[in-house]
Design a protein around this motif. Structure first.
Motif, PDB file in Angstrom:
ATOM      1  N   GLY A 221       0.773  -1.164  -0.028  1.00 16.54           N
ATOM      2  CA  GLY A 221       0.085  -0.045  -0.049  1.00 16.54           C
ATOM      3  C   GLY A 221       0.834   1.182   0.012  1.00 16.54           C
ATOM      4  N   GLU A 222       2.261   1.135  -0.108  1.00 19.54           N
ATOM      5  CA  GLU A 222       3.000   2.431  -0.051  1.00 19.54           C
ATOM      6  C   GLU A 222       2.905   3.375  -1.144  1.00 19.54           C
ATOM      7  OE1 GLU A 222       6.918   1.445   1.379  1.00 19.54           O
ATOM      8  OE2 GLU A 222       6.354   0.519   3.096  1.00 19.54           O
ATOM      9  N   LEU A 223       3.097   2.560  -2.351  1.00 15.17           N
ATOM     10  CA  LEU A 223       2.981   3.268  -3.737  1.00 15.17           C
ATOM     11  C   LEU A 223       1.772   3.075  -4.612  1.00 15.17           C
ATOM     12  CD1 LEU A 223       6.859   3.053  -4.082  1.00 15.17           C
ATOM     13  CD2 LEU A 223       5.859   5.238  -3.374  1.00 15.17           C
ATOM     14  N   VAL A 224       1.710   3.931  -5.246  1.00 15.60           N
ATOM     15  CA  VAL A 224       0.394   3.593  -6.480  1.00 15.60           C
ATOM     16  C   VAL A 224       0.878   4.205  -7.693  1.00 15.60           C
ATOM     17  CG1 VAL A 224      -1.855   4.409  -6.879  1.00 15.60           C
ATOM     18  CG2 VAL A 224      -1.198   4.224  -4.657  1.00 15.60           C
ATOM     19  N   GLY A 225       0.559   3.419  -8.430  1.00 24.46           N
ATOM     20  CA  GLY A 225       0.761   3.477 -10.215  1.00 24.46           C
ATOM     21  C   GLY A 225       2.043   3.958 -10.713  1.00 24.46           C
ATOM     22  N   VAL A 226       2.086   5.130 -11.165  1.00 24.67           N
ATOM     23  CA  VAL A 226       3.375   5.650 -11.994  1.00 24.67           C
ATOM     24  C   VAL A 226       4.510   5.895 -10.819  1.00 24.67           C
ATOM     25  CG1 VAL A 226       2.916   8.187 -11.461  1.00 24.67           C
ATOM     26  CG2 VAL A 226       4.308   7.391 -13.287  1.00 24.67           C
ATOM     27  N   ASP A 227       4.303   6.033  -9.457  1.00 23.62           N
ATOM     28  CA  ASP A 227       5.443   6.136  -8.719  1.00 23.62           C
ATOM     29  C   ASP A 227       6.371   4.882  -8.631  1.00 23.62           C
ATOM     30  OD1 ASP A 227       4.698   8.528  -8.123  1.00 23.62           O
ATOM     31  OD2 ASP A 227       4.122   8.318  -6.022  1.00 23.62           O
ATOM     32  N   ASN A 228       5.723   3.753  -9.123  1.00 27.74           N
ATOM     33  CA  ASN A 228       6.609   2.645  -8.924  1.00 27.74           C
ATOM     34  C   ASN A 228       7.567   2.519 -10.279  1.00 27.74           C
ATOM     35  OD1 ASN A 228       5.512   0.447  -6.894  1.00 27.74           O
ATOM     36  ND2 ASN A 228       3.876   1.513  -7.848  1.00 27.74           N
ATOM     37  N   LEU A 229       7.278   3.450 -11.261  1.00 26.18           N
ATOM     38  CA  LEU A 229       8.028   3.414 -12.531  1.00 26.18           C
ATOM     39  C   LEU A 229       9.503   4.164 -12.378  1.00 26.18           C
ATOM     40  CD1 LEU A 229       8.440   3.547 -15.651  1.00 26.18           C
ATOM     41  CD2 LEU A 229       7.305   5.584 -15.835  1.00 26.18           C
ATOM     42  N   PHE A 230       9.566   5.111 -11.321  1.00 27.10           N
ATOM     43  CA  PHE A 230      10.815   5.906 -11.394  1.00 27.10           C
ATOM     44  C   PHE A 230      12.028   5.346 -11.108  1.00 27.10           C
ATOM     45  CE2 PHE A 230       7.406   9.079 -11.052  1.00 27.10           C
ATOM     46  CZ  PHE A 230       7.511   9.638 -12.461  1.00 27.10           C
ATOM     47  N   SER A 231      11.976   4.145 -10.319  1.00 32.25           N
ATOM     48  CA  SER A 231      13.148   3.392  -9.690  1.00 32.25           C
ATOM     49  C   SER A 231      13.281   2.203 -10.584  1.00 32.25           C
ATOM     50  CB  SER A 231      12.844   2.873  -8.336  1.00 32.25           C
ATOM     51  OG  SER A 231      11.990   2.036  -8.199  1.00 32.25           O
ATOM     52  N   VAL A 232      13.075   2.224 -11.955  1.00 30.81           N
ATOM     53  CA  VAL A 232      13.737   1.221 -12.618  1.00 30.81           C
ATOM     54  C   VAL A 232      15.053   1.341 -13.102  1.00 30.81           C
ATOM     55  CG1 VAL A 232      11.389   0.714 -14.005  1.00 30.81           C
ATOM     56  CG2 VAL A 232      13.020   2.309 -14.920  1.00 30.81           C
ATOM     57  N   ILE A 233      15.663   0.247 -13.490  1.00 25.26           N
ATOM     58  CA  ILE A 233      16.974   0.235 -13.730  1.00 25.26           C
ATOM     59  C   ILE A 233      17.476   1.035 -14.755  1.00 25.26           C
ATOM     60  CG2 ILE A 233      17.093  -2.053 -12.384  1.00 25.26           C
ATOM     61  CD1 ILE A 233      17.551  -3.491 -15.410  1.00 25.26           C
ATOM     62  N   GLU A 234      18.819   1.043 -14.899  1.00 27.52           N
ATOM     63  CA  GLU A 234      19.399   1.675 -16.081  1.00 27.52           C
ATOM     64  C   GLU A 234      18.994   1.561 -17.540  1.00 27.52           C
ATOM     65  OE1 GLU A 234      23.924   1.687 -17.902  1.00 27.52           O
ATOM     66  OE2 GLU A 234      23.852   2.535 -15.994  1.00 27.52           O
ATOM     67  N   ARG A 235      19.156   0.132 -17.670  1.00 29.72           N
ATOM     68  CA  ARG A 235      18.844  -0.393 -18.876  1.00 29.72           C
ATOM     69  C   ARG A 235      17.472  -0.254 -19.508  1.00 29.72           C
ATOM     70  NH1 ARG A 235      20.930  -6.451 -20.378  1.00 29.72           N
ATOM     71  NH2 ARG A 235      22.878  -5.429 -19.803  1.00 29.72           N
ATOM     72  N   THR A 236      16.514  -0.117 -18.510  1.00 34.20           N
ATOM     73  CA  THR A 236      15.041   0.060 -18.569  1.00 34.20           C
ATOM     74  C   THR A 236      15.016   1.562 -19.144  1.00 34.20           C
ATOM     75  OG1 THR A 236      14.308  -1.375 -17.168  1.00 34.20           O
ATOM     76  CG2 THR A 236      12.731   0.191 -18.018  1.00 34.20           C
ATOM     77  N   TRP A 237      15.609   2.433 -18.464  1.00 33.39           N
ATOM     78  CA  TRP A 237      15.537   4.028 -18.792  1.00 33.39           C
ATOM     79  C   TRP A 237      16.182   4.041 -20.071  1.00 33.39           C
ATOM     80  CZ3 TRP A 237      12.496   6.842 -16.816  1.00 33.39           C
ATOM     81  CH2 TRP A 237      12.078   7.093 -15.645  1.00 33.39           C
ATOM     82  N   ILE A 238      17.110   3.541 -20.720  1.00 31.05           N
ATOM     83  CA  ILE A 238      17.786   3.567 -21.920  1.00 31.05           C
ATOM     84  C   ILE A 238      16.785   3.208 -23.028  1.00 31.05           C
ATOM     85  CG2 ILE A 238      19.550   2.374 -23.461  1.00 31.05           C
ATOM     86  CD1 ILE A 238      20.561   4.799 -22.376  1.00 31.05           C
ATOM     87  N   GLY A 239      15.904   1.994 -22.547  1.00 34.18           N
ATOM     88  CA  GLY A 239      15.156   1.548 -23.618  1.00 34.18           C
ATOM     89  C   GLY A 239      13.844   2.547 -23.705  1.00 34.18           C
ATOM     90  N   ILE A 240      13.301   3.360 -22.495  1.00 31.93           N
ATOM     91  CA  ILE A 240      12.392   4.413 -22.759  1.00 31.93           C
ATOM     92  C   ILE A 240      13.007   5.582 -23.379  1.00 31.93           C
ATOM     93  CG2 ILE A 240      11.166   6.254 -21.189  1.00 31.93           C
ATOM     94  CD1 ILE A 240      11.180   3.806 -19.098  1.00 31.93           C
ATOM     95  N   PHE A 241      14.199   5.874 -23.200  1.00 35.74           N
ATOM     96  CA  PHE A 241      14.801   6.957 -24.120  1.00 35.74           C
ATOM     97  C   PHE A 241      14.878   6.662 -25.375  1.00 35.74           C
ATOM     98  CE2 PHE A 241      18.565   9.194 -25.681  1.00 35.74           C
ATOM     99  CZ  PHE A 241      18.288  10.653 -25.440  1.00 35.74           C
ATOM    100  N   ASN A 242      15.315   5.228 -25.698  1.00 32.64           N
ATOM    101  CA  ASN A 242      15.277   4.888 -27.209  1.00 32.64           C
ATOM    102  C   ASN A 242      13.948   5.047 -27.808  1.00 32.64           C
ATOM    103  OD1 ASN A 242      16.617   2.986 -29.571  1.00 32.64           O
ATOM    104  ND2 ASN A 242      14.842   2.319 -28.919  1.00 32.64           N
ATOM    105  N   ASN A 243      12.811   4.637 -27.215  1.00 29.19           N
ATOM    106  CA  ASN A 243      11.591   4.865 -27.634  1.00 29.19           C
ATOM    107  C   ASN A 243      11.115   6.269 -28.104  1.00 29.19           C
ATOM    108  OD1 ASN A 243      11.362   2.123 -27.240  1.00 29.19           O
ATOM    109  ND2 ASN A 243       9.804   2.291 -25.356  1.00 29.19           N
ATOM    110  N   ALA A 244      11.322   7.103 -26.843  1.00 27.39           N
ATOM    111  CA  ALA A 244      11.264   8.408 -27.273  1.00 27.39           C
ATOM    112  C   ALA A 244      12.074   8.855 -28.581  1.00 27.39           C
ATOM    113  CB  ALA A 244      11.661   9.355 -26.204  1.00 27.39           C
ATOM    114  N   LEU A 245      13.125   8.535 -29.024  1.00 20.56           N
ATOM    115  CA  LEU A 245      13.859   9.086 -30.057  1.00 20.56           C
ATOM    116  C   LEU A 245      13.427   8.533 -31.334  1.00 20.56           C
ATOM    117  CD1 LEU A 245      17.529   8.008 -28.954  1.00 20.56           C
ATOM    118  CD2 LEU A 245      16.762  10.317 -29.304  1.00 20.56           C
ATOM    119  N   VAL A 246      12.575   7.315 -31.318  1.00 24.86           N
ATOM    120  CA  VAL A 246      12.238   6.660 -32.722  1.00 24.86           C
ATOM    121  C   VAL A 246      10.789   6.673 -32.824  1.00 24.86           C
ATOM    122  CG1 VAL A 246      14.064   5.144 -32.535  1.00 24.86           C
ATOM    123  CG2 VAL A 246      12.062   4.253 -31.625  1.00 24.86           C
ATOM    124  N   ARG A 247      10.029   7.028 -31.866  1.00 19.79           N
ATOM    125  CA  ARG A 247       8.649   6.845 -31.780  1.00 19.79           C
ATOM    126  C   ARG A 247       7.938   7.789 -33.170  1.00 19.79           C
ATOM    127  NH1 ARG A 247       4.977   3.630 -29.465  1.00 19.79           N
ATOM    128  NH2 ARG A 247       6.068   3.758 -27.586  1.00 19.79           N
TER     129      ARG A 247
END
Length: 217
Positions: free
Chosen positions: A48-74
């Motif tokens: 019950g500590e965190l809800v929804g999007v707050d859980n996204l922010f602690s993903v690992i480096e490789r996941t962040w790179i994937g998100i950044f890559n998506n923003a580049l190519v979308r």
């Protein structure tokens, strides 16, 4: 969905088509985070500590790179490679986080990207520290140097840091940093922006430098 702080900082020295490109990418990152949070983070954990999007922010480096890559190519035809093997004349020496080619009517450049993920501790003492970025850029340069004969376009090195914010106290401190950031806050940082949910968030910031300029340091 994540909130994007209304202030986006791009160093005035990037006030050209590439600076405009970086501004667009960080805006597109917010849309990418929204897609991911809606698809995968619309839940309440058992504790019950965190809800929804707050859980996204602690993903690992490789996941962040994937998100950044998506923003580049979308919404573009940009050429991108993630986690590709780099070889010298004898062996594989590692994997470059990201390589992409920026191209418009005025400029064409290959960008070697080295990413780091870390936690925000209300301590921004590394800002203004030349060695902080130099160490990260040095890793990108190592990959370029081993394969430099393959690159005929201009080459730039890019350090990008995903600095996640753990709790509401630190988030308020992060908002204050972003509110007060200006051109003289840190001449070494070329871009900086902040995204957040209810109690967590992430700073995304970094430095971009032509490889020829890096070699003169």
């Amino acid at each position: 969905m994540p909130t994007h702080h209304p202030k986006i900082y791009v160093n005035p020295k990037l006030a050209n088509s590439f600076g405009t490109f970086i501004s667009k990418v960080v805006i597109d990152l917010r849309a990418e985070m929204s897609r991911i949070s809606q698809a995968f983070y619309q839940y309440k954990p058992l504790d019950g500590e965190l809800v929804g999007v707050d859980n996204l922010f602690s993903v690992i480096e490789r996941t962040w790179i994937g998100i950044f890559n998506n923003a580049l190519v979308r919404n573009s035809e940009i050429a991108v490679m993630q986690e590709f093997n780099v070889w010298n004349s004898e062996k594989n020496i590692g994997r470059c986080d990201l390589l992409f080619r920026f191209k418009d009517e005025n400029q064409e450049a290959d960008i070697f990207v080295e990413a780091k993920s870390r936690e925000f501790y209300n301590n921004l003492s590394r800002f203004g520290n030349v060695e902080f970025y130099k160490e990260i850029l040095g890793q990108a340069y190592k990959y370029y140097k081993e394969e430099h004969n393959y690159y005929t376009k201009e080459v730039k090195l890019m350090a990008i840091i995903f600095e996640w914010i753990r709790n509401n106290e630190r988030l308020e401190a992060a908002k204050s940093v972003m509110d007060n950031w200006g051109d003289k806050s840190d001449p070494e940082t070329d871009f900086l922006t902040l995204y957040y949910g209810n109690t967590r968030g992430v700073f995304i910031y970094g430095k971009i430098i032509p490889v020829k300029e890096y070699e003169l340091q």
